[in-house]
Design an enzyme around this catalytic site. Structure first.
Site, PDB file in Angstrom:
ATOM      1  NE  ARG A 215      -0.934   1.743   3.500  1.00  0.00           N
ATOM      2  CZ  ARG A 215       0.185   2.428   3.747  1.00  0.00           C
ATOM      3  NH1 ARG A 215       1.269   1.832   4.187  1.00  0.00           N
ATOM      4  NH2 ARG A 215       0.227   3.730   3.568  1.00  0.00           N
TER       5      ARG A 215
ATOM      6  CB  ALA B 185       0.399   6.649  -4.135  1.00  0.00           C
ATOM      7  N   GLY B 186       3.232   5.189  -3.917  1.00  0.00           N
ATOM      8  CA  GLY B 186       4.521   4.920  -4.550  1.00  0.00           C
ATOM      9  C   GLY B 186       4.821   3.437  -4.624  1.00  0.00           C
TER      10      GLY B 186
ATOM     11  NE  ARG C 209      -6.331   0.590  -2.024  1.00  0.00           N
ATOM     12  CZ  ARG C 209      -5.717   1.270  -1.047  1.00  0.00           C
ATOM     13  NH1 ARG C 209      -4.429   1.176  -0.872  1.00  0.00           N
ATOM     14  NH2 ARG C 209      -6.424   2.055  -0.248  1.00  0.00           N
TER      15      ARG C 209
ATOM     16  CB  CYS D  56      -2.044   8.414   6.043  1.00  0.00           C
ATOM     17  SG  CYS D  56      -2.257   6.819   5.225  1.00  0.00           S
TER      18      CYS D  56
ATOM     19  CB  SER E 270       3.165   9.669   2.886  1.00  0.00           C
ATOM     20  OG  SER E 270       4.179  10.152   2.020  1.00  0.00           O
TER      21      SER E 270
ATOM     22  CG  ASP F  55      -3.245   7.963  -2.282  1.00  0.00           C
ATOM     23  OD1 ASP F  55      -3.284   8.532  -1.175  1.00  0.00           O
ATOM     24  OD2 ASP F  55      -2.911   6.776  -2.429  1.00  0.00           O
TER      25      ASP F  55
ATOM     26  CE  LYS G 185      -5.639   6.043   3.673  1.00  0.00           C
ATOM     27  NZ  LYS G 185      -6.565   5.084   3.003  1.00  0.00           N
TER      28      LYS G 185
ATOM     29  CE  LYS H  45       3.126   8.919  -4.910  1.00  0.00           C
ATOM     30  NZ  LYS H  45       3.879   9.196  -3.680  1.00  0.00           N
TER      31      LYS H  45
HETATM   32  C1  RUB Z   1      -1.888   5.810   1.650  1.00  0.00           C
HETATM   33  C2  RUB Z   1      -1.857   7.304   1.533  1.00  0.00           C
HETATM   34  C3  RUB Z   1      -0.501   7.947   1.384  1.00  0.00           C
HETATM   35  C4  RUB Z   1      -0.195   8.139  -0.110  1.00  0.00           C
HETATM   36  C5  RUB Z   1       1.249   8.521  -0.341  1.00  0.00           C
HETATM   37  O1  RUB Z   1      -3.188   5.274   1.521  1.00  0.00           O
HETATM   38  O2  RUB Z   1      -2.869   7.979   1.499  1.00  0.00           O
HETATM   39  O3  RUB Z   1      -0.473   9.194   2.009  1.00  0.00           O
HETATM   40  O4  RUB Z   1      -0.459   6.947  -0.816  1.00  0.00           O
HETATM   41  O5  RUB Z   1       2.097   7.473   0.056  1.00  0.00           O
HETATM   42  P1  RUB Z   1      -3.400   3.678   1.597  1.00  0.00           P
HETATM   43  P2  RUB Z   1       3.583   7.331  -0.519  1.00  0.00           P
HETATM   44  O6  RUB Z   1      -2.799   3.221   2.890  1.00  0.00           O
HETATM   45  O7  RUB Z   1      -4.880   3.497   1.557  1.00  0.00           O
HETATM   46  O8  RUB Z   1      -2.714   3.065   0.400  1.00  0.00           O
HETATM   47  O9  RUB Z   1       4.287   8.626  -0.199  1.00  0.00           O
HETATM   48  O10 RUB Z   1       4.167   6.163   0.221  1.00  0.00           O
HETATM   49  O11 RUB Z   1       3.484   7.093  -1.989  1.00  0.00           O
END
Ligand code: RUB
Length: 322
Positions: free
Chosen positions: A22, A24-25, A66, A134, A136, A203, A214, A239
């Site tokens: 989980r 986005a990255g 998703r 959340c 990230s 995301d 989130k 993104k």
């Molecule tokens: C995760 C979320 C993160 C972004 C960015 O949601 O909202 O803030 O995806 O994450 P979920 P990153 O847990 O539902 O996937 O910086 O790791 O890409």
């Protein structure tokens, strides 16, 4: 006969769906890796056309896992666009094109996170208290980098109901030596007067600079605006959503009510409805800057990032969509 999708690829798709994979990255990099595995394990007719058809099927399977993070379709499109760009004449060339671009995407993604973390850290003042929401991975990297520069005294990390991704944030920050205080989401406004910067991931970034992240992010941003606390979004350029340029809304994922209340409770209270939106939209007015690997931009400049970095995707839209 149709070529079967390898079990390793199905496992990755399941991992994204069930949120074992989980953020986005990570989702985007896992999808690129899945495409590479699919290409290498293809066992069908060794012809470019049937290989392309099979890869299209794998792409659909991955994209359907998703709906909200545009990093997923962007990664998939990036890798598959190479199949058309390279115009491979032999089957081997086609496989190589996929493998090459999947690896390129993953390496550039990891590099982007590093650049963003360094850029964001420089924006943090000495003795800062930061709040994040959340989990990230980019925000964790940026906060860790700021800590290494000696600029942090404390990080507030929201628990992030209902899935508690905040616990991952707290754990990772502690492993990196960063002092963390975990708070319930409802305590954000209570602590905001102590906070110097809010740092959150994304995301999806829309062409008008709105940030989808989130659920609860927009409430955090609202409390920050009221307290005149700066909000920084840290997000790689993949993104940014090309289809928002033509007015497409960003699909918001709704998850199982059982994430909010236990199933047994639901059975005993059958008339209670539960809503579990997983993401919300923070308008550009609530964001001070979006920090990307190609620079720090005001959210209103999101459209320029789309034109510079996702021009290939925009061309596809002009040709009639994906
Ligand atoms: C995760 C979320 C993160 C972004 C960015 O949601 O909202 O803030 O995806 O994450 P979920 P990153 O847990 O539902 O996937 O910086 O790791 O890409």
């Amino acid at each position: 006969t149709e070529q079967e999708v390898p079990s390793k690829v199905i496992e990755i798709a399941e991992g994204i769906k069930t949120m074992r994979i989980r953020g986005a990255g990570r989702i985007a990099r896992a999808a690129a890796e899945a495409l590479k595995i699919a290409a290498l394990e293809y066992g069908g007719v060794k012809e470019v056309s049937s290989f392309k058809k099979y890869m299209g099927k794998v792409a659909d399977l991955l994209i359907a896992t998703r709906p909200t993070a545009v990093s997923l379709p962007n990664a998939v499109m990036y890798v598959l666009a190479s199949l058309h760009r390279a115009n491979p004449r032999t089957f081997e060339d086609a496989v190589n094109a996929v493998v090459f671009s999947a690896e390129k995407f993953i390496n550039e993604s990891i590099n982007a996170v590093k650049i963003i973390a360094e850029t964001a850290a420089k924006r943090i003042r000495e003795n800062s208290t930061i709040l994040t929401h959340c989990h990230s991975s980019v925000a964790v990297s940026a906060i860790t980098e700021a800590y290494k520069l000696g600029r942090l005294v404390k990080v507030y990390s929201t628990e992030t109901r209902p899935f508690f991704q905040g616990r991952i944030t707290a754990k990772q920050l502690l492993e990196n030596g960063v002092p963390v205080v975990q708070i319930p989401d409802s305590a954000v406004r209570y602590v905001m007067h102590e906070v110097d910067h809010v740092i959150i991931g994304a995301d999806t970034v829309a062409s008008n600079g709105a940030v989808v992240n989130k659920i609860g992010t927009s409430q955090v941003a609202l409390a920050a605006k009221e307290a005149r606390v700066r909000v920084y979004v840290v997000a790689e350029t993949y993104k940014f959503s090309p289809t928002t340029l033509i007015g497409e809304p960003v699909p918001i994922e709704f998850r199982d009510p059982a994430e909010i209340v236990p199933e047994s409770w639901l059975r005993n209270h059958p008339r209670v409805k539960v809503l579990n939106p997983s993401f919300d939209v923070t308008p550009p007015e609530y964001i001070d800057a979006i920090i990307t690997e190609i620079g720090v931009i005001p959210p209103q400049a999101a459209i320029l990032v789309l034109m510079e970095r996702l021009g290939w995707a925009l061309d596809k839209i002009k040709q009639g969509g994906f």
